[in-house]
Every structure is written in C-alpha cells, then in structure tokens.
Scaffold this motif. Structure first.
Motif, PDB file in Angstrom:
ATOM      1  N   ALA A 163       9.849  -1.950   3.092  1.00  0.00           N
ATOM      2  CA  ALA A 163      10.659  -2.006   1.869  1.00  0.00           C
ATOM      3  C   ALA A 163       9.910  -2.731   0.759  1.00  0.00           C
ATOM      4  O   ALA A 163       9.875  -2.266  -0.391  1.00  0.00           O
ATOM      5  N   MET A 164       9.291  -3.858   1.095  1.00  0.00           N
ATOM      6  CA  MET A 164       8.551  -4.617   0.080  1.00  0.00           C
ATOM      7  C   MET A 164       7.334  -3.840  -0.418  1.00  0.00           C
ATOM      8  O   MET A 164       7.119  -3.724  -1.631  1.00  0.00           O
TER       9      MET A 164
ATOM     10  N   THR B 276      15.751   5.855  -6.616  1.00  0.00           N
ATOM     11  CA  THR B 276      15.615   7.105  -5.868  1.00  0.00           C
ATOM     12  C   THR B 276      14.189   7.273  -5.351  1.00  0.00           C
ATOM     13  O   THR B 276      13.978   7.624  -4.184  1.00  0.00           O
ATOM     14  N   HIS B 277      13.215   7.033  -6.218  1.00  0.00           N
ATOM     15  CA  HIS B 277      11.813   7.138  -5.813  1.00  0.00           C
ATOM     16  C   HIS B 277      11.488   6.114  -4.712  1.00  0.00           C
ATOM     17  O   HIS B 277      10.825   6.434  -3.724  1.00  0.00           O
ATOM     18  N   TRP B 278      11.957   4.877  -4.914  1.00  0.00           N
ATOM     19  CA  TRP B 278      11.678   3.825  -3.938  1.00  0.00           C
ATOM     20  C   TRP B 278      12.309   4.143  -2.585  1.00  0.00           C
ATOM     21  O   TRP B 278      11.683   3.985  -1.540  1.00  0.00           O
TER      22      TRP B 278
ATOM     23  N   VAL C 234       5.325   4.494 -10.788  1.00  0.00           N
ATOM     24  CA  VAL C 234       6.240   5.149 -11.736  1.00  0.00           C
ATOM     25  C   VAL C 234       6.879   4.194 -12.727  1.00  0.00           C
ATOM     26  O   VAL C 234       7.532   4.636 -13.674  1.00  0.00           O
ATOM     27  N   GLY C 235       6.725   2.884 -12.513  1.00  0.00           N
ATOM     28  CA  GLY C 235       7.338   1.911 -13.419  1.00  0.00           C
ATOM     29  C   GLY C 235       8.822   1.722 -13.124  1.00  0.00           C
ATOM     30  O   GLY C 235       9.401   2.386 -12.280  1.00  0.00           O
TER      31      GLY C 235
ATOM     32  N   ILE D 270       6.802  -2.243  -4.263  1.00  0.00           N
ATOM     33  CA  ILE D 270       5.689  -2.612  -5.143  1.00  0.00           C
ATOM     34  C   ILE D 270       4.871  -1.379  -5.512  1.00  0.00           C
ATOM     35  O   ILE D 270       4.531  -1.164  -6.681  1.00  0.00           O
ATOM     36  N   ALA D 271       4.570  -0.535  -4.525  1.00  0.00           N
ATOM     37  CA  ALA D 271       3.775   0.671  -4.788  1.00  0.00           C
ATOM     38  C   ALA D 271       4.518   1.634  -5.706  1.00  0.00           C
ATOM     39  O   ALA D 271       3.919   2.222  -6.618  1.00  0.00           O
TER      40      ALA D 271
END
Length: 74
Positions: free
Chosen positions: A21-22, A40-42, A32-33, A26-27
């Motif tokens: 998750a972490m 959703t992306h995360w 994508v900012g 971060i990635a």
C-alpha cells in the motif's frame, strides 16, 4: 481468534498489505500526481502489487531468516 499456527501467514498478509500500500501509493503519486482519480489508480496498483507481494513474502521470508541467522551470532 486465529490459531497460532497461522501466525507466519497472517504476519505475511499484514506486512505485504501495508508495504505494498505504501509503495504503490508513492509510485502512483509520482506517476500521475494527486488528482481526483488518484484513489482509483492507487487502488488498482495496490491490489496488483499485493497479489504479487503476499506470495513473495511467504517465499522470501524463510530464506531471509536463514541469511540473517548466518550473518549474526548470539
């Protein structure tokens, strides 16, 4: 309660979940900012990462313990 014999698996599940998750957060943020679609992306990145991280932790943890045992002394 969960029987103690499942403790290593539960440990791997929790550890891999938190770490993936972490790292995926971060990635994703770097890629994508921070915007409305970030969650959703995360979430997609995290679920994919966790599906790889959990079995990897179960496989790598015993090997890592043996390496640490060889590198340390009582």
């Amino acid at each position: 309660m969960i029987p103690v014999r499942f403790a290593p698996i539960l440990f791997g599940l929790i550890l891999s979940g938190v770490m993936s998750a972490m790292v995926s957060g971060i990635a994703t943020w770097r890629a994508v900012g921070m915007h409305n679609e970030f969650g959703t992306h995360w979430l997609g990145a995290w679920l994919l990462g966790w599906s790889v991280a959990f079995p990897a932790v179960l496989i790598v943890a015993p090997v890592t313990r043996r390496i640490v045992a060889r590198l340390t002394r009582a």
